[in-house]
Scaffold this active site. Structure first.
Site, PDB file in Angstrom:
ATOM      1  N   TYR A 429       0.819  -1.225   0.000  1.00 14.17           N
ATOM      2  CA  TYR A 429       0.000   0.000   0.000  1.00 14.17           C
ATOM      3  C   TYR A 429       0.847   1.267   0.000  1.00 14.17           C
ATOM      4  O   TYR A 429       2.046   1.232   0.217  1.00 14.17           O
ATOM      5  CB  TYR A 429      -1.057  -0.009   1.093  1.00 14.17           C
ATOM      6  N   GLU A 430       0.170   2.379  -0.312  1.00 13.75           N
ATOM      7  CA  GLU A 430       0.813   3.680  -0.559  1.00 13.75           C
ATOM      8  C   GLU A 430       1.820   3.613  -1.705  1.00 13.75           C
ATOM      9  O   GLU A 430       2.837   4.293  -1.702  1.00 13.75           O
ATOM     10  CB  GLU A 430       1.493   4.214   0.710  1.00 13.75           C
ATOM     11  N   GLY A 431       1.503   2.799  -2.702  1.00 19.81           N
ATOM     12  CA  GLY A 431       2.402   2.603  -3.834  1.00 19.81           C
ATOM     13  C   GLY A 431       3.293   1.410  -3.581  1.00 19.81           C
ATOM     14  O   GLY A 431       4.111   1.423  -2.667  1.00 19.81           O
TER      15      GLY A 431
END
Length: 559
Positions: A429-431
């Protein structure tokens, strides 16, 4: 399970390695002197050790669940959240004008590490709110700031980030959620969002959703996206909660780990929202959250790594098996060479991840305090490395922790597996970490490599009397030059190994600077012998190009 906050390591980094005095000597952070920082870290340590750590295992065994449309959280979580809020930790970095402490990101990041070590599932809640506070401070109207910031900063209300949709994934520009102007300053928001951390809870107050959606005239892609704040309950001008908004939790995801953290599928059905920032400026506003959120996620990986290491070390120093191979040893498996190798590997990776993350935070603080663009550029370069290496370290160390435990590590009651399960998503997550690596070799090298070369120059200065570090820095410099001459897909093919080579080289830089006593000198020697040699091989792979990746067609992949 027991956890001891590593505040001595934190203070060593600040004082002896990263020169935090540069931050405390600025006008903006003049109050963050050595005594105050030590006092803040001490108080945060008490919260993490005494209040949050006891919630780690119960949150895994009795996870959040949806009951008649209401999210019921794990036992003890409400009291734990109350302690976080009442301690002022939610708004620790927020501006004092709305009730925040105004602390440097450097210090709040160390607090975040401790909270992540103690109970990652619960610590995700304030992290989401902190990102929302930052976005509203930067992009919200005066009315939105006045209404929402005091409530969010105090922890009375909490915040979420709603980006992802089922069909879009990391391609945010493919979202379908829509926003229609109601003609009264509000918008009707409709659409479905997935993977919403802490999308709802039973702690009381309001849950405020930052939602990306497209206006009717919004162009396709990311340039046509706007940002809206959509509260669970519609507040009046004084912040009193009114009617429920037209939104709901459809379901909670069944996940590998982080069972105590409710991850929601959210449905917005003409819900009332207010625009944050200008029309079609949603991505710029959201990136305000996402950049520091990426640092925050790297810190989560670091926090879990520290906790997993502590647990593995405790086991290794207690477990007796076989004849000890060294004179004057402990008589435990910690004396055995391969176990000692794993423990030192874990300790070294934790130390390096922490230093990279803290260097990123200090650079961000200096950029904010001085306005010097070079610090902003430095922080931007370090951010993908901090996120990816921090979370890779979380997974690597948690996995090694299971191995140190042997057969007992595979047994859930031991608690070692929970760290591996909980931390695994941080690499996604978050890239994803692949996206972080592509950002490093793509956007972050668009300056012709100036920022990367400047950082390598810093490493060179440290490496004057460290031949192995000098060799790694030279190889990294040559590799950066080679990548700059390559086409973008060839860069992407080697991006992950380039990022890791950069991180490992940075690790040698920090550990060499910090080798101020016998134990730290020994750890640096181990790192020099066992980690720095990896840089050469990683750089060979990083510059191999993309042709070999496509030598097998998709039919052959299946064959």
């Amino acid at each position: 399970m027991p956890y001891t906050a590593p505040t001595d390591e934190h203070l060593h980094l600040l004082r002896s390695v990263l020169d935090f005095d540069r931050v405390s000597s600025t006008e903006k952070f003049a109050d963050a002197g050595d005594d105050m920082v030590a006092a803040i870290l001490s108080e945060a340590a008490k919260l993490a050790q005494d209040v949050l750590a006891p919630l780690q295992r119960p949150g895994d065994l009795e996870p959040a669940h949806l009951e008649n449309g209401v999210v019921r959280t794990a036992p003890g979580y409400a009291a734990g959240y109350k302690a976080i809020a009442e301690g002022g930790w939610v708004g620790a970095a927020a501006g004092p004008e709305h009730g925040g402490m105004g602390l440097p990101l450097t210090i709040t990041t160390l607090v975040g590490e401790m909270m992540s070590s103690a109970c990652l599932s619960l610590s995700l809640n304030p992290l989401m709110t902190q990102g929302q506070i930052e976005a509203i401070e930067a992009h919200g109207s005066d009315d939105i700031k006045a209404l929402y910031l005091p409530k969010l900063i105090s922890g009375e209300w909490s915040g979420t980030m709603n980006l992802t949709e089922p069909q879009a994934g990391s391609d945010v520009g493919a979202l379908r959620s829509k926003a229609v102007d109601n003609g009264d300053g509000t918008y009707a928001i409709s659409g479905q969002k997935i993977f919403i951390s802490w999308g709802d809870h039973d702690f009381g107050g309001n849950v405020c959703h930052l939602v990306l959606a497209r206006l009717p005239d919004g162009v396709p892609g990311t340039k046509g996206i706007s940002l809206f704040i959509v509260p669970k309950f519609i507040p009046d001008a004084e912040g009193n909660l009114g009617d429920p908004n037209s939104l709901r939790v459809v379901s909670l995801e069944h996940k590998l780990g982080l069972h105590g953290s409710p991850t929601a599928i959210m449905e917005f059905d003409g819900a009332t929202g207010w625009m944050v920032g200008p029309p079609n400026g949603g991505m710029a506003a959201m990136f305000t959250m996402m950049n520091n959120a990426r640092l925050g996620v790297g810190t989560q990986g670091l926090g879990v790594a520290e906790a997993a290491y502590q647990k593995a070390l405790e086991f290794a120093l207690d477990r007796k098996q076989g004849k000890t191979p060294v004179d004057g040893g402990t008589g435990t498996i910690a004396d055995h060479a391969d176990v000692r190798r794993m423990l030192l590997t874990m300790k070294a990776q934790v130390a390096v991840a922490r230093a990279i993350i803290m260097d990123t935070a200090i650079s961000t603080d200096l950029a904010n305090a001085t306005g010097d663009a070079s610090f902003k550029t430095r922080a931007a370069l370090l951010t993908p490395i901090a996120k990816a290496f921090g979370t890779d370290t979380g997974s690597d160390v948690a996995d090694l922790g299971i191995q140190v435990h042997g057969g007992m590590g595979f047994i859930e009651e031991t608690g070692a597996t929970q760290y591996a399960r909980d931390v695994r998503v941080t690499r996604i997550y978050e890239g994803t970490n692949g996206i972080q690596a592509m950002d490093l070799v793509g956007r972050k090298l668009m300056d012709g490599g100036a920022a990367a070369f400047a950082l390598i120059d810093e490493i060179d200065a440290t490496a004057k009397n460290a031949p192995a570090l000098k060799a790694a820095a030279d190889t990294l410099r040559e590799t950066t030059t080679t990548l700059l001459a390559a086409d973008m897909n060839a860069r992407f093919a080697g991006a992950t190994n380039y990022l890791r080579a950069f991180a490992i080289t940075l690790g040698g830089h920090y550990l060499t600077r910090g080798a101020t006593d016998a134990n730290r000198i020994a750890l640096n020697a181990f790192y020099t012998a066992h980690f720095l040699p990896q840089v050469a091989a990683l750089c060979v792979s990083a510059t191999a190009g993309d042709a070999l990746l496509y030598a097998l067609d998709t039919d052959a992949l299946a064959g």
